[in-house]
Design a protein around this motif. Structure first.
Motif, PDB file in Angstrom:
ATOM      1  N   UNK A   1      54.123  34.959  58.287  1.00 27.58           N
ATOM      2  CA  UNK A   1      53.368  34.553  57.103  1.00 27.58           C
ATOM      3  C   UNK A   1      52.867  35.782  56.331  1.00 27.58           C
ATOM      4  N   UNK A   2      52.368  36.766  57.039  1.00 30.38           N
ATOM      5  CA  UNK A   2      51.888  37.998  56.396  1.00 30.38           C
ATOM      6  C   UNK A   2      53.027  38.710  55.682  1.00 30.38           C
ATOM      7  N   UNK A   3      54.203  38.759  56.323  1.00 30.45           N
ATOM      8  CA  UNK A   3      55.351  39.413  55.696  1.00 30.45           C
ATOM      9  C   UNK A   3      55.816  38.648  54.451  1.00 30.45           C
ATOM     10  N   UNK A   4      55.784  37.322  54.514  1.00 27.19           N
ATOM     11  CA  UNK A   4      56.214  36.534  53.353  1.00 27.19           C
ATOM     12  C   UNK A   4      55.227  36.711  52.185  1.00 27.19           C
ATOM     13  N   UNK A   5      53.939  36.839  52.512  1.00 26.36           N
ATOM     14  CA  UNK A   5      52.944  37.077  51.461  1.00 26.36           C
ATOM     15  C   UNK A   5      53.159  38.456  50.851  1.00 26.36           C
ATOM     16  N   UNK A   6      53.481  39.441  51.661  1.00 26.22           N
ATOM     17  CA  UNK A   6      53.738  40.795  51.162  1.00 26.22           C
ATOM     18  C   UNK A   6      54.971  40.824  50.268  1.00 26.22           C
ATOM     19  N   UNK A   7      55.991  40.027  50.615  1.00 28.74           N
ATOM     20  CA  UNK A   7      57.240  40.034  49.862  1.00 28.74           C
ATOM     21  C   UNK A   7      57.163  39.230  48.554  1.00 28.74           C
ATOM     22  N   UNK A   8      56.121  38.396  48.398  1.00 26.30           N
ATOM     23  CA  UNK A   8      55.983  37.615  47.168  1.00 26.30           C
ATOM     24  C   UNK A   8      55.640  38.546  46.007  1.00 26.30           C
ATOM     25  N   UNK A   9      56.241  38.250  44.845  1.00 28.42           N
ATOM     26  CA  UNK A   9      56.000  39.049  43.655  1.00 28.42           C
ATOM     27  C   UNK A   9      54.876  38.400  42.866  1.00 28.42           C
ATOM     28  N   UNK A  10      53.878  39.166  42.551  1.00 30.55           N
ATOM     29  CA  UNK A  10      52.767  38.665  41.750  1.00 30.55           C
ATOM     30  C   UNK A  10      53.033  39.014  40.289  1.00 30.55           C
ATOM     31  N   UNK A  11      52.792  38.066  39.408  1.00 33.22           N
ATOM     32  CA  UNK A  11      52.982  38.312  37.983  1.00 33.22           C
ATOM     33  C   UNK A  11      51.718  38.875  37.343  1.00 33.22           C
ATOM     34  N   UNK A  12      50.713  39.029  38.125  1.00 31.67           N
ATOM     35  CA  UNK A  12      49.461  39.592  37.642  1.00 31.67           C
ATOM     36  C   UNK A  12      49.563  41.102  37.686  1.00 31.67           C
ATOM     37  N   UNK A  13      49.087  41.739  36.628  1.00 34.52           N
ATOM     38  CA  UNK A  13      49.111  43.194  36.589  1.00 34.52           C
ATOM     39  C   UNK A  13      48.120  43.742  37.608  1.00 34.52           C
ATOM     40  N   UNK A  14      48.419  44.915  38.063  1.00 43.45           N
ATOM     41  CA  UNK A  14      47.536  45.539  39.038  1.00 43.45           C
ATOM     42  C   UNK A  14      46.171  45.781  38.401  1.00 43.45           C
ATOM     43  N   UNK A  15      45.123  45.438  39.073  1.00 44.28           N
ATOM     44  CA  UNK A  15      43.739  45.624  38.637  1.00 44.28           C
ATOM     45  C   UNK A  15      43.406  44.861  37.357  1.00 44.28           C
ATOM     46  N   UNK A  16      44.180  43.812  37.055  1.00 43.99           N
ATOM     47  CA  UNK A  16      43.896  43.010  35.861  1.00 43.99           C
ATOM     48  C   UNK A  16      42.693  42.120  36.136  1.00 43.99           C
ATOM     49  N   UNK A  17      41.828  41.949  35.148  1.00 43.01           N
ATOM     50  CA  UNK A  17      40.633  41.130  35.379  1.00 43.01           C
ATOM     51  C   UNK A  17      40.984  39.637  35.417  1.00 43.01           C
ATOM     52  N   UNK A  18      40.185  38.890  36.097  1.00 41.30           N
ATOM     53  CA  UNK A  18      40.367  37.445  36.172  1.00 41.30           C
ATOM     54  C   UNK A  18      39.793  36.806  34.915  1.00 41.30           C
ATOM     55  N   UNK A  19      39.962  35.488  34.776  1.00 44.91           N
ATOM     56  CA  UNK A  19      39.453  34.788  33.591  1.00 44.91           C
ATOM     57  C   UNK A  19      37.938  34.904  33.490  1.00 44.91           C
ATOM     58  N   UNK A  20      37.268  34.791  34.607  1.00 46.13           N
ATOM     59  CA  UNK A  20      35.805  34.887  34.598  1.00 46.13           C
ATOM     60  C   UNK A  20      35.363  36.282  34.172  1.00 46.13           C
ATOM     61  N   UNK A  21      36.065  37.295  34.698  1.00 44.21           N
ATOM     62  CA  UNK A  21      35.726  38.673  34.332  1.00 44.21           C
ATOM     63  C   UNK A  21      35.977  38.911  32.829  1.00 44.21           C
TER      64      UNK A  21
END
Length: 187
Positions: free
Chosen positions: A21-41
């Motif tokens: 599970x940890x490896x599959x989470x690591x291999x998933x590609x996030x479309x969020x930019x690195x250090x991008x703020x969340x909606x609340x931020x």
């Protein structure tokens, strides 16, 4: 196999599943930019920016002259004077008398009934178009039977009785029509 072996095997299977599970989470590609703020931020940052902008705007010193101009605007007095002069020209009798006719109507060859209808439509049209001076050509009555020109008299009576017609007269030169034409100021 005893119960201890079964539990050890169970633990090892659980650890392998957790590792996968940890490896599959690591291999998933996030479309969020690195250090991008969340909606609340983002919402908090926008609110802070708006408040900071308001404070900055309120702290600015505005030039009193600029503030007055923003409030009351400017007036172009030269333009107003030119417009007033143009309007006064239209009411100046001498200007209108010397002005060239803006439209012409030739009644040659018409009978009296036809001439009255055509003349009425012509004056209505000129009034609607906002014209000030028109020329009605009626002829001198050279080909008329009798002594007086028929259409000239008809035009004179029409001008006298129609409320839309003002001052009238004959052009000064023969080239403009002389006594065979009548100019009229439209009210």
């Amino acid at each position: 196999m005893d119960m201890g072996d079964i539990l050890d095997q169970w633990d090892s299977m659980q650890k392998q599943q957790l590792k996968k599970q940890k490896e599959s989470v690591k291999n998933q590609v996030s479309h969020k930019k690195a250090n991008a703020p969340t909606k609340e931020e983002k919402a908090r940052a926008a609110e802070k920016d708006f408040e900071a902008q308001l404070r900055a705007d309120n702290s600015k010193q505005i030039n009193p002259m600029e503030m007055w101009l923003r409030r009351y605007g400017t007036i172009d007095k030269d333009k107003i004077a030119e417009e007033q002069e143009e309007r006064s020209k239209l009411y100046d009798r001498n200007y209108l008398l010397n002005m060239k006719p803006e439209a012409r109507l030739d009644l040659h060859g018409l009978h009296q009934d036809e001439a009255v209808e055509v003349l009425n439509r012509f004056i209505t049209d000129c009034k609607a178009r906002g014209l000030s001076k028109v020329l009605i050509i009626h002829g001198k009555g050279i080909h008329s039977h009798g002594s007086d020109p028929v259409l000239g008299e008809l035009v004179r009576r029409f001008i006298e009785h129609d409320k839309r017609c003002g001052t009238s007269g004959h052009p000064k030169t023969k080239a403009e029509g002389g006594t065979g034409a009548t100019w009229v100021l439209i009210k």
